[in-house]
Design a protein around this motif. Structure first.
Motif, PDB file in Angstrom:
ATOM      1  N   PHE A   1     -10.588  18.350  54.225  1.00 28.26           N
ATOM      2  CA  PHE A   1     -11.850  17.933  53.635  1.00 28.26           C
ATOM      3  C   PHE A   1     -11.778  18.173  52.127  1.00 28.26           C
ATOM      4  N   PRO A   2     -11.429  17.125  51.362  1.00 22.17           N
ATOM      5  CA  PRO A   2     -11.258  17.313  49.918  1.00 22.17           C
ATOM      6  C   PRO A   2     -12.577  17.572  49.197  1.00 22.17           C
ATOM      7  N   TYR A   3     -12.496  18.399  48.177  1.00 25.25           N
ATOM      8  CA  TYR A   3     -13.652  18.639  47.314  1.00 25.25           C
ATOM      9  C   TYR A   3     -13.840  17.457  46.369  1.00 25.25           C
ATOM     10  N   HIS A   4     -12.733  16.873  45.931  1.00 29.19           N
ATOM     11  CA  HIS A   4     -12.755  15.739  45.002  1.00 29.19           C
ATOM     12  C   HIS A   4     -12.349  14.474  45.750  1.00 29.19           C
ATOM     13  N   TYR A   5     -13.331  13.751  46.261  1.00 31.37           N
ATOM     14  CA  TYR A   5     -13.052  12.518  46.989  1.00 31.37           C
ATOM     15  C   TYR A   5     -12.599  11.437  46.014  1.00 31.37           C
ATOM     16  N   GLY A   6     -11.761  10.549  46.498  1.00 31.37           N
ATOM     17  CA  GLY A   6     -11.346   9.408  45.698  1.00 31.37           C
ATOM     18  C   GLY A   6     -10.130   9.644  44.823  1.00 31.37           C
ATOM     19  N   LEU A   7      -9.537  10.824  44.889  1.00 32.73           N
ATOM     20  CA  LEU A   7      -8.311  11.052  44.125  1.00 32.73           C
ATOM     21  C   LEU A   7      -7.214  10.128  44.638  1.00 32.73           C
ATOM     22  N   GLN A   8      -6.435   9.610  43.722  1.00 38.33           N
ATOM     23  CA  GLN A   8      -5.274   8.816  44.094  1.00 38.33           C
ATOM     24  C   GLN A   8      -4.047   9.715  44.091  1.00 38.33           C
ATOM     25  N   PRO A   9      -3.036   9.389  44.882  1.00 40.73           N
ATOM     26  CA  PRO A   9      -1.828  10.215  44.900  1.00 40.73           C
ATOM     27  C   PRO A   9      -1.274  10.411  43.488  1.00 40.73           C
ATOM     28  N   GLY A  10      -1.062  11.668  43.127  1.00 40.70           N
ATOM     29  CA  GLY A  10      -0.531  11.988  41.809  1.00 40.70           C
ATOM     30  C   GLY A  10      -1.570  12.146  40.713  1.00 40.70           C
TER      31      GLY A  10
ATOM     32  N   LYS B   1     -12.893  23.614  40.083  1.00 43.71           N
ATOM     33  CA  LYS B   1     -11.591  24.212  40.400  1.00 43.71           C
ATOM     34  C   LYS B   1     -11.531  24.526  41.898  1.00 43.71           C
ATOM     35  N   ASN B   2     -11.621  23.478  42.688  1.00 44.25           N
ATOM     36  CA  ASN B   2     -11.638  23.578  44.137  1.00 44.25           C
ATOM     37  C   ASN B   2     -10.910  22.362  44.695  1.00 44.25           C
ATOM     38  N   VAL B   3      -9.914  22.572  45.533  1.00 44.50           N
ATOM     39  CA  VAL B   3      -9.223  21.425  46.128  1.00 44.50           C
ATOM     40  C   VAL B   3      -9.867  20.999  47.440  1.00 44.50           C
ATOM     41  N   GLY B   4     -10.560  21.926  48.118  1.00 42.36           N
ATOM     42  CA  GLY B   4     -11.234  21.581  49.363  1.00 42.36           C
ATOM     43  C   GLY B   4     -10.919  22.562  50.477  1.00 42.36           C
ATOM     44  N   ASP B   5     -11.060  22.080  51.704  1.00 41.72           N
ATOM     45  CA  ASP B   5     -10.901  22.922  52.886  1.00 41.72           C
ATOM     46  C   ASP B   5     -10.007  22.244  53.916  1.00 41.72           C
ATOM     47  N   VAL B   6      -9.282  23.075  54.665  1.00 37.38           N
ATOM     48  CA  VAL B   6      -8.519  22.587  55.815  1.00 37.38           C
ATOM     49  C   VAL B   6      -8.930  23.388  57.044  1.00 37.38           C
ATOM     50  N   ILE B   7      -8.921  22.707  58.172  1.00 35.88           N
ATOM     51  CA  ILE B   7      -9.185  23.345  59.462  1.00 35.88           C
ATOM     52  C   ILE B   7      -7.923  23.162  60.300  1.00 35.88           C
ATOM     53  N   ILE B   8      -7.447  24.249  60.883  1.00 37.90           N
ATOM     54  CA  ILE B   8      -6.239  24.183  61.707  1.00 37.90           C
ATOM     55  C   ILE B   8      -6.559  24.711  63.109  1.00 37.90           C
ATOM     56  N   ALA B   9      -6.226  23.912  64.118  1.00 36.57           N
ATOM     57  CA  ALA B   9      -6.396  24.328  65.518  1.00 36.57           C
ATOM     58  C   ALA B   9      -5.096  24.993  65.967  1.00 36.57           C
ATOM     59  N   VAL B  10      -5.072  26.302  65.941  1.00 34.22           N
ATOM     60  CA  VAL B  10      -3.848  27.052  66.197  1.00 34.22           C
ATOM     61  C   VAL B  10      -3.326  26.829  67.618  1.00 34.22           C
ATOM     62  N   ASP B  11      -4.207  26.764  68.613  1.00 37.78           N
ATOM     63  CA  ASP B  11      -3.733  26.539  69.979  1.00 37.78           C
ATOM     64  C   ASP B  11      -3.092  25.162  70.131  1.00 37.78           C
ATOM     65  N   PHE B  12      -3.634  24.178  69.440  1.00 37.91           N
ATOM     66  CA  PHE B  12      -3.064  22.833  69.447  1.00 37.91           C
ATOM     67  C   PHE B  12      -1.667  22.860  68.821  1.00 37.91           C
ATOM     68  N   VAL B  13      -1.548  23.556  67.700  1.00 37.29           N
ATOM     69  CA  VAL B  13      -0.266  23.689  66.997  1.00 37.29           C
ATOM     70  C   VAL B  13       0.758  24.379  67.899  1.00 37.29           C
ATOM     71  N   LYS B  14       0.345  25.448  68.558  1.00 36.23           N
ATOM     72  CA  LYS B  14       1.263  26.172  69.453  1.00 36.23           C
ATOM     73  C   LYS B  14       1.769  25.277  70.575  1.00 36.23           C
ATOM     74  N   GLY B  15       0.914  24.413  71.080  1.00 34.46           N
ATOM     75  CA  GLY B  15       1.312  23.520  72.164  1.00 34.46           C
ATOM     76  C   GLY B  15       2.382  22.516  71.756  1.00 34.46           C
TER      77      GLY B  15
END
Length: 153
Positions: free
Chosen positions: A65-74, A85-99
């Motif tokens: 979930f980016p803090y700055h929407y609309g950024l282009q690569p680079g 000075k915020n890039v945003g948030d990430v959510i990680i499902a650890v049980d999904f990753v383990k599987g």
């Protein structure tokens, strides 16, 4: 500042290592003093967010979930205030990753680190939804993974 929220009771994770890895990724990308939120949670929780924000009623490994929407690569983030000075948030499902670990032949910690690279790239406007952007994102992910000594996929 990196803020990590771990809502997993049974999972023993090296939160300090996750924080250190995330900081190294931000530094490598030129965002040393930027904020990043990381939420380590379950497949059930990430499924709700995936459904509500992407209209995909299924679990996944990571959402960004980016803090700055609309950024282009680079494209660099333009800072006007400290709040920028915020890039945003990430959510990680650890049980999904383990599987999925048998598919990657890596440890959980290594896979979480690789996913952080992936998720942070998404926060900075990189995507993999078409061939041109996929190449840009993959190139950057490989560069960062190599620099941090992470196993390349």
């Amino acid at each position: 500042m990196i803020t990590i929220k771990n809502t997993l009771r049974a999972e023993k994770l090296d939160i300090k290592k996750i924080e250190k890895t995330a900081q190294a990724i931000l530094t490598e990308l030129g965002y040393t003093d930027f904020d990043l939120g990381i939420w380590l949670t379950t497949s059930a929780t990430i499924r709700k967010y995936n459904r509500d924000f992407r209209n995909k009623d299924k679990a996944t490994d990571i959402l960004s979930f980016p803090y700055h929407y609309g950024l282009q690569p680079g494209q660099k983030i333009t800072v006007h205030t400290e709040e920028d000075k915020n890039v945003g948030d990430v959510i990680i499902a650890v049980d999904f990753v383990k599987g999925l670990l048998p598919l990657y032949n890596v440890t959980l910690q290594e896979r979480l680190s690789i996913l952080l690279v992936h998720g942070i790239c998404h926060l900075l406007g990189y995507t993999h939804y078409d061939e041109e952007n996929d190449e840009k994102m993959s190139k950057l992910e490989r560069k960062i993974a190599k620099k941090l000594g992470l196993p390349l996929e």
